[in-house]
Design a protein around this motif. Structure first.
Motif, mmCIF file in Angstrom:
data_model
loop_
_atom_site.group_PDB
_atom_site.id
_atom_site.type_symbol
_atom_site.label_atom_id
_atom_site.label_comp_id
_atom_site.label_asym_id
_atom_site.label_seq_id
_atom_site.Cartn_x
_atom_site.Cartn_y
_atom_site.Cartn_z
ATOM 1 N N ILE A 136 0.834 -1.205 0.000
ATOM 2 C CA ILE A 136 0.000 0.000 0.000
ATOM 3 C C ILE A 136 0.869 1.256 0.000
ATOM 4 C CG2 ILE A 136 -1.723 1.307 1.277
ATOM 5 C CD1 ILE A 136 -2.749 -1.229 -0.162
ATOM 6 N N ASP A 137 1.970 1.226 0.739
ATOM 7 C CA ASP A 137 2.892 2.371 0.730
ATOM 8 C C ASP A 137 3.436 2.607 -0.675
ATOM 9 O OD1 ASP A 137 2.565 2.830 3.412
ATOM 10 O OD2 ASP A 137 4.404 1.808 4.030
ATOM 11 N N ASP A 138 3.779 1.527 -1.358
ATOM 12 C CA ASP A 138 4.295 1.653 -2.728
ATOM 13 C C ASP A 138 3.236 2.257 -3.647
ATOM 14 O OD1 ASP A 138 6.689 0.547 -1.952
ATOM 15 O OD2 ASP A 138 6.227 -1.468 -2.698
ATOM 16 N N TYR A 139 1.993 1.855 -3.452
ATOM 17 C CA TYR A 139 0.911 2.423 -4.265
ATOM 18 C C TYR A 139 0.748 3.912 -3.957
ATOM 19 C CZ TYR A 139 -3.714 3.286 -6.211
ATOM 20 O OH TYR A 139 -4.775 3.816 -6.930
ATOM 21 N N ASN A 140 0.762 4.263 -2.675
ATOM 22 C CA ASN A 140 0.589 5.658 -2.298
ATOM 23 C C ASN A 140 1.701 6.535 -2.859
ATOM 24 O OD1 ASN A 140 -1.769 5.170 -0.880
ATOM 25 N ND2 ASN A 140 -0.758 4.974 1.101
ATOM 26 N N LYS A 141 2.905 5.987 -2.941
ATOM 27 C CA LYS A 141 4.046 6.761 -3.442
ATOM 28 C C LYS A 141 3.919 7.094 -4.926
ATOM 29 C CE LYS A 141 7.342 4.965 -0.051
ATOM 30 N NZ LYS A 141 8.497 4.047 0.177
ATOM 31 N N GLN A 142 3.052 6.357 -5.629
ATOM 32 C CA GLN A 142 2.857 6.651 -7.044
ATOM 33 C C GLN A 142 2.100 7.956 -7.258
ATOM 34 O OE1 GLN A 142 1.069 3.269 -8.949
ATOM 35 N NE2 GLN A 142 2.836 1.944 -8.592
ATOM 36 N N GLY A 143 1.446 8.424 -6.202
ATOM 37 C CA GLY A 143 0.832 9.738 -6.248
ATOM 38 C C GLY A 143 -0.523 9.821 -6.909
ATOM 39 N N ARG A 144 -1.088 8.680 -7.324
ATOM 40 C CA ARG A 144 -2.394 8.750 -7.983
ATOM 41 C C ARG A 144 -3.511 8.923 -6.960
ATOM 42 N NH1 ARG A 144 -0.260 4.413 -11.024
ATOM 43 N NH2 ARG A 144 -1.721 2.893 -10.149
ATOM 44 N N ASN A 145 -3.480 8.080 -5.934
ATOM 45 C CA ASN A 145 -4.498 8.122 -4.890
ATOM 46 C C ASN A 145 -3.831 7.855 -3.543
ATOM 47 O OD1 ASN A 145 -6.926 8.198 -6.754
ATOM 48 N ND2 ASN A 145 -6.006 6.261 -7.393
ATOM 49 N N THR A 146 -4.578 8.052 -2.478
ATOM 50 C CA THR A 146 -4.079 7.787 -1.134
ATOM 51 C C THR A 146 -4.968 6.735 -0.483
ATOM 52 O OG1 THR A 146 -3.285 10.060 -0.911
ATOM 53 C CG2 THR A 146 -3.513 8.771 1.104
ATOM 54 N N VAL A 147 -4.339 5.693 0.032
ATOM 55 C CA VAL A 147 -5.087 4.597 0.634
ATOM 56 C C VAL A 147 -4.836 4.552 2.133
ATOM 57 C CG1 VAL A 147 -5.481 2.098 0.654
ATOM 58 C CG2 VAL A 147 -4.884 3.259 -1.489
ATOM 59 N N ASP A 148 -5.916 4.529 2.895
ATOM 60 C CA ASP A 148 -5.840 4.330 4.344
ATOM 61 C C ASP A 148 -6.139 2.867 4.609
ATOM 62 O OD1 ASP A 148 -5.899 4.459 7.094
ATOM 63 O OD2 ASP A 148 -7.856 5.454 7.200
ATOM 64 N N LEU A 149 -5.096 2.085 4.913
ATOM 65 C CA LEU A 149 -5.240 0.654 5.143
ATOM 66 C C LEU A 149 -5.561 0.367 6.602
ATOM 67 C CD1 LEU A 149 -4.924 -2.342 4.261
ATOM 68 C CD2 LEU A 149 -2.481 -2.117 4.824
#
Length: 406
Positions: free
Chosen positions: A57-70
């Motif tokens: 999830i951190d890797d996804y958030n770092k892409q800057g498209r969206n922010t995920v609260d896991l």
């Protein structure tokens, strides 16, 4: 263990109304794929697995498209049911296969299974597990199958090889049996015995789950085979040897074989690291090989206000690279067929579990069928104890199923 059977009787009398209250237009296209703030619910079997998911999830958030609260939740089923019924569901959430029919019927899910990249790469059985009334709702994140786990030292000492047929399994179990130590221990429940039904060409219902098919000769043959071996003392239950499940009985040396899924790998590593074991495909029955699959998918809430972004997250998590990374350190297997060989590169001893993906039976039925499984399990426990007959179990389960299927 990853087999979760949550009670769903309360599920979501208010889900449909709560969904409608969110103003969903039903298009599945609400919102952009970027700039959204998403919430994701998940559960975890260990701190190590928790850490791997959080990194993804951190890797996804770092892409800057969206922010995920896991949110990794210990009381997962309660939290998810409450959120769905309250009209404030997570955008993305883990969903066990046996829960899919209830949520599909309730209208709580957005169908997103075919919106991920290369949807044809997933095992067919897993796709079927997440399909309800012709709609494929969500992409499977990983899966497990049942196979035969055996103590290599016990086999070597007895000069035995892994059995490949029912007859060989019975004779092997008998050879390994001694007082307080049945050769094979397996839980007396549908989710273990079911593999033998599949091997016999039997199943509680037809493929479409429209009618009961308990009263068949293949089903009677499978039940009788298991009953006879329990009566002989060659097969036993975990409770009979003072264990909570097959893996514990196996790890404590209370049996030489068990029927479990690949979740046993973590348990053996953590709790019984000195036990040497092998994994073989379950012996073939009268109709060939058979096993059962268990899976979890990434569900997207119908009431989500950011469905496009939610699908973007699911695409990321089910991408080949990410799925291989997430499953690399754990015995759960990638749900993409194309990743099987790569996943096995550093764990070839688990090949039998992967092989089961090609012929496994899904363990999913229809809403309300859990009561039928409860009746079946009661009968199976009676057969293992020797206080019920095959006729009793066939009749009671057929009747219970008829009241559900009509």
């Amino acid at each position: 263990m990853r087999i979760m059977r949550p009670a769903l009787a309360l599920v979501l009398a208010g889900v449909l109304s709560a969904t409608a209250a969110c103003g969903d237009d039903g298009s599945g296209k609400q919102g952009d794929t970027t700039g959204a703030k998403l919430t994701m619910f998940a559960f975890s079997s260990s701190p190590a697995e928790d850490a791997v998911l959080r990194k993804a999830i951190d890797d996804y958030n770092k892409q800057g498209r969206n922010t995920v609260d896991l949110k990794v939740l210990p009381e997962y089923d309660t939290a998810l049911t409450t959120a769905l019924a309250g009209g404030q569901p997570p955008d993305v959430f883990y969903l066990n296969d046996n829960k899919l029919p209830d949520l599909g019927k309730s209208g709580a899910l957005e169908p997103t299974g075919d919106q991920v990249d290369n949807p044809g790469d997933f095992y067919d059985t897993l796709k079927q597990s997440f399909t309800y009334q012709g709609t494929y709702y969500c992409a499977p994140k990983d899966f497990s199958t049942l196979q035969l786990v055996y103590n290599t030292a016990d086999f070597e000492a007895a000069g035995l090889k892994p059995p490949t047929t029912w007859e060989e399994l019975a004779t092997t179990a008998k050879a390994l049996t001694k007082p307080g130590h049945p050769g094979l221990v397996l839980a007396p429940e549908f989710y273990r015995w079911g593999a033998f039904f599949a091997q016999a060409g039997a199943w509680p219902t037809d493929d479409g789950v429209t009618k009961m098919t308990m009263d068949t000769q293949p089903m009677r043959d499978a039940l009788q085979y298991l009953t006879d071996n329990h009566k002989a003392g060659s097969f036993g239950t975990p409770a009979a040897v003072g264990a909570g499940w097959g893996g514990e009985a196996f790890g404590k040396g209370l049996t030489s074989m068990t029927v479990e899924g690949n979740w046993i790998v973590g348990a053996m590593k953590n709790d019984f690291p000195n036990i040497k074991y092998g994994v073989a495909e379950l012996p073939a029955g009268p109709k060939g090989k058979g096993t059962m699959s268990f899976s979890v998918c990434y569900g997207v809430a119908k009431a989500s206000k950011s469905k496009a972004a939610a699908v973007d997250l699911v695409k990321f998590l089910t991408s080949p690279d990410e799925q291989l990374t997430i499953t690399k350190e754990f015995p759960v297997m990638p749900s993409r067929k194309s990743l099987a060989d790569k996943w096995l590169t550093d764990k070839p001893e688990l090949k039998a579990f992967v092989a089961g993906g090609d012929y496994a039976k899904k363990s999913v039925f229809v809403p309300g069928f859990s009561t039928v499984i409860d009746t079946f399990n009661d009968g199976i426990q009676g057969l293992a104890k020797g206080n019920k007959s095959v006729d009793d179990v066939v009749s009671s389960t057929q009747k219970a199923g008829g009241s559900v299927l009509g």
